[in-house]
Motif scaffolding. Structure first.
Motif, PDB file in Angstrom:
ATOM      1  N   ASP A 132       0.812  -1.230   0.000  1.00 57.57           N
ATOM      2  CA  ASP A 132       0.000   0.000   0.000  1.00 57.57           C
ATOM      3  C   ASP A 132       0.843   1.277   0.000  1.00 57.57           C
ATOM      4  O   ASP A 132       0.323   2.366   0.259  1.00 57.57           O
ATOM      5  CB  ASP A 132      -0.980   0.024   1.181  1.00 57.57           C
ATOM      6  CG  ASP A 132      -1.964  -1.130   1.145  1.00 57.57           C
ATOM      7  OD1 ASP A 132      -2.241  -1.648   0.041  1.00 57.57           O
ATOM      8  OD2 ASP A 132      -2.447  -1.532   2.220  1.00 57.57           O
ATOM      9  N   GLU A 219       1.812 -10.268  -3.098  1.00 54.57           N
ATOM     10  CA  GLU A 219       0.799  -9.351  -2.565  1.00 54.57           C
ATOM     11  C   GLU A 219       1.397  -7.988  -2.261  1.00 54.57           C
ATOM     12  O   GLU A 219       0.817  -6.949  -2.607  1.00 54.57           O
ATOM     13  CB  GLU A 219       0.161  -9.916  -1.292  1.00 54.57           C
ATOM     14  CG  GLU A 219      -0.845  -8.943  -0.691  1.00 54.57           C
ATOM     15  CD  GLU A 219      -1.555  -9.423   0.556  1.00 54.57           C
ATOM     16  OE1 GLU A 219      -2.419  -8.683   1.060  1.00 54.57           O
ATOM     17  OE2 GLU A 219      -1.259 -10.545   1.028  1.00 54.57           O
ATOM     18  N   ARG A 223       0.007  -4.728  -4.300  1.00 54.45           N
ATOM     19  CA  ARG A 223      -0.643  -3.678  -3.509  1.00 54.45           C
ATOM     20  C   ARG A 223       0.217  -2.425  -3.437  1.00 54.45           C
ATOM     21  O   ARG A 223      -0.299  -1.301  -3.401  1.00 54.45           O
ATOM     22  CB  ARG A 223      -0.979  -4.202  -2.120  1.00 54.45           C
ATOM     23  CG  ARG A 223      -2.124  -5.219  -2.140  1.00 54.45           C
ATOM     24  CD  ARG A 223      -2.429  -5.779  -0.765  1.00 54.45           C
ATOM     25  NE  ARG A 223      -2.741  -4.719   0.191  1.00 54.45           N
ATOM     26  CZ  ARG A 223      -2.916  -4.937   1.492  1.00 54.45           C
ATOM     27  NH1 ARG A 223      -2.787  -6.171   1.986  1.00 54.45           N
ATOM     28  NH2 ARG A 223      -3.211  -3.941   2.298  1.00 54.45           N
ATOM     29  N   CYS A 228      -4.936  -4.848  -6.383  1.00 52.01           N
ATOM     30  CA  CYS A 228      -5.660  -5.576  -5.345  1.00 52.01           C
ATOM     31  C   CYS A 228      -5.213  -7.029  -5.329  1.00 52.01           C
ATOM     32  O   CYS A 228      -4.954  -7.621  -6.383  1.00 52.01           O
ATOM     33  CB  CYS A 228      -7.167  -5.523  -5.594  1.00 52.01           C
ATOM     34  SG  CYS A 228      -7.880  -3.870  -5.523  1.00 52.01           S
ATOM     35  N   THR A 230      -6.442 -10.529  -3.110  1.00 51.02           N
ATOM     36  CA  THR A 230      -7.321 -11.107  -2.088  1.00 51.02           C
ATOM     37  C   THR A 230      -7.508 -12.597  -2.361  1.00 51.02           C
ATOM     38  O   THR A 230      -6.950 -13.146  -3.312  1.00 51.02           O
ATOM     39  CB  THR A 230      -8.708 -10.442  -2.097  1.00 51.02           C
ATOM     40  OG1 THR A 230      -9.398 -10.805  -3.328  1.00 51.02           O
ATOM     41  CG2 THR A 230      -8.614  -8.926  -2.011  1.00 51.02           C
ATOM     42  N   GLY A 234     -12.800 -12.065  -2.094  1.00 51.89           N
ATOM     43  CA  GLY A 234     -12.476 -10.660  -1.895  1.00 51.89           C
ATOM     44  C   GLY A 234     -11.983 -10.344  -0.499  1.00 51.89           C
ATOM     45  O   GLY A 234     -11.887  -9.171  -0.127  1.00 51.89           O
ATOM     46  N   PRO A 255      -7.325  -2.404  -9.616  1.00 50.17           N
ATOM     47  CA  PRO A 255      -8.438  -2.153  -8.688  1.00 50.17           C
ATOM     48  C   PRO A 255      -9.780  -1.933  -9.363  1.00 50.17           C
ATOM     49  O   PRO A 255     -10.829  -2.239  -8.775  1.00 50.17           O
ATOM     50  CB  PRO A 255      -7.993  -0.901  -7.928  1.00 50.17           C
ATOM     51  CG  PRO A 255      -6.994  -0.245  -8.806  1.00 50.17           C
ATOM     52  CD  PRO A 255      -6.286  -1.356  -9.527  1.00 50.17           C
ATOM     53  N   HIS A 258     -11.422  -5.476  -9.929  1.00 52.50           N
ATOM     54  CA  HIS A 258     -11.321  -6.529  -8.917  1.00 52.50           C
ATOM     55  C   HIS A 258     -12.693  -7.012  -8.447  1.00 52.50           C
ATOM     56  O   HIS A 258     -12.928  -8.229  -8.348  1.00 52.50           O
ATOM     57  CB  HIS A 258     -10.497  -6.038  -7.729  1.00 52.50           C
ATOM     58  CG  HIS A 258     -10.006  -7.159  -6.849  1.00 52.50           C
ATOM     59  ND1 HIS A 258      -8.939  -7.960  -7.191  1.00 52.50           N
ATOM     60  CD2 HIS A 258     -10.449  -7.633  -5.658  1.00 52.50           C
ATOM     61  CE1 HIS A 258      -8.735  -8.860  -6.252  1.00 52.50           C
ATOM     62  NE2 HIS A 258      -9.633  -8.685  -5.311  1.00 52.50           N
ATOM     63  N   GLN A 259     -13.579  -6.091  -8.174  1.00 51.96           N
ATOM     64  CA  GLN A 259     -14.887  -6.502  -7.666  1.00 51.96           C
ATOM     65  C   GLN A 259     -15.672  -7.281  -8.715  1.00 51.96           C
ATOM     66  O   GLN A 259     -16.400  -8.229  -8.382  1.00 51.96           O
ATOM     67  CB  GLN A 259     -15.695  -5.273  -7.210  1.00 51.96           C
ATOM     68  CG  GLN A 259     -16.937  -5.620  -6.400  1.00 51.96           C
ATOM     69  CD  GLN A 259     -16.632  -6.487  -5.188  1.00 51.96           C
ATOM     70  OE1 GLN A 259     -15.646  -6.265  -4.486  1.00 51.96           O
ATOM     71  NE2 GLN A 259     -17.464  -7.492  -4.950  1.00 51.96           N
TER      72      GLN A 259
END
Length: 274
Positions: A132, A219, A223, A228, A230, A234, A255, A258-259
């Motif tokens: 991040d 990861e 990130r 993303c 996960t 998610g 990102p 991703h959903q």
């Protein structure tokens, strides 16, 4: 976020040294043995594992280490600093001499990934990331920032999948998301590096095939690049549990999609987790 610049420098050097060991073996005849069904190991895995683990013990004697070619801890490691080491991710690709393998070293603090290094020795590419915060690639002595912020529009979205164990469920997901472009590549770390560089948009491993050392460094890099990473629901990847297996798979992507990927996976992967 603690200052991890010393850690980055040390593990980058360890990864490069392990890469030299691996490449020396790669250029010669080497024996292949099997830890289990379809689970090969070579002297390159073992020698690189020893080099990295010994180096981590020397520089960080208070830290715990979980490495693929070392005996696994008998208890969970959900607190403190834990290094996750895959000394040769892509052993099948190493054996096939297709150059698609890497060295991966990641660090968790209290079961959350914090930094990762993925080194591609056949190309001398080193991916690094702080979760991040930032991520970069070092190539030919030049460091470039990595960014995985935006995918292409369908049907130009590119899926990067395993060359040696591609899940048949991916074909269904491709249809659902109208993905027509697919790249096959060895090593989780190299696939995630492709997304972080903007060369691909999504990686999906729906089965419980991978372990914590396959996830930790990738990861942190993805990130760090703004992407993303996960499980298939998610939810955050769980580190430090005593089986060290990613029971709910892995999904890495830009990102913005991703959903959508997670929604496409929902209800289609119950059989993957049995």
């Amino acid at each position: 976020m603690p200052d991890l610049s010393r850690e980055i420098e040390i593990v980058s050097n360890l990864a490069r040294k392990a890469g030299e060991v691996i490449m020396n073996i790669y250029q010669k005849d080497f024996a292949v043995t099997y830890k289990g069904v379809n689970d090969p190991v070579t002297e390159a895995d073992q020698q690189a594992n020893t080099l990295i683990v010994d180096g981590l013990h020397t520089h960080f004697p208070q830290d715990s280490i979980v490495a693929e070619e070392s005996p696994l801890p008998s208890t969970s490691l959900t607190t403190g600093r834990v290094w996750y080491v895959d000394p040769l991710d892509g052993t099948k690709e190493f054996i096939a001499h297709n150059d698609e393998f890497s060295i991966m070293i990641g660090l968790t603090i209290d079961a959350r990934t914090k930094l990762g290094i993925v080194y591609w020795p056949t190309r001398d590419h080193l991916y690094a990331g702080l979760t991040d915060e930032t991520a970069w690639i070092e190539c030919n002595g030049i460091r470039q920032r990595l960014s995985a912020l935006e995918s292409k529009s369908p049907p130009n979205i590119s899926l990067v999948a395993s060359r040696s164990h591609r899940s048949p469920i991916l074909s269904t997901i491709q249809q659902s998301l109208h993905i027509h472009n697919e790249q096959l590549l060895g090593s989780v770390g190299l696939k995630i590096g492709h997304i972080a560089q903007g060369k691909a948009d999504v990686y999906i491993e729906p089965s419980p095939y991978t372990k914590a050392w396959d996830a930790c460094a990738p990861e942190a890099i993805l990130r760090g690049a703004g992407g993303c990473f996960t499980d298939i629901h998610g939810k955050p990847i769980q580190y430090g549990l005593n089986n060290f297996r990613n029971l709910h798979g892995l999904v890495g992507s830009t990102p913005d999609i991703h959903q959508r990927v997670i929604q496409a996976l929902t209800g289609r992967c119950s059989s993957c987790e049995s």
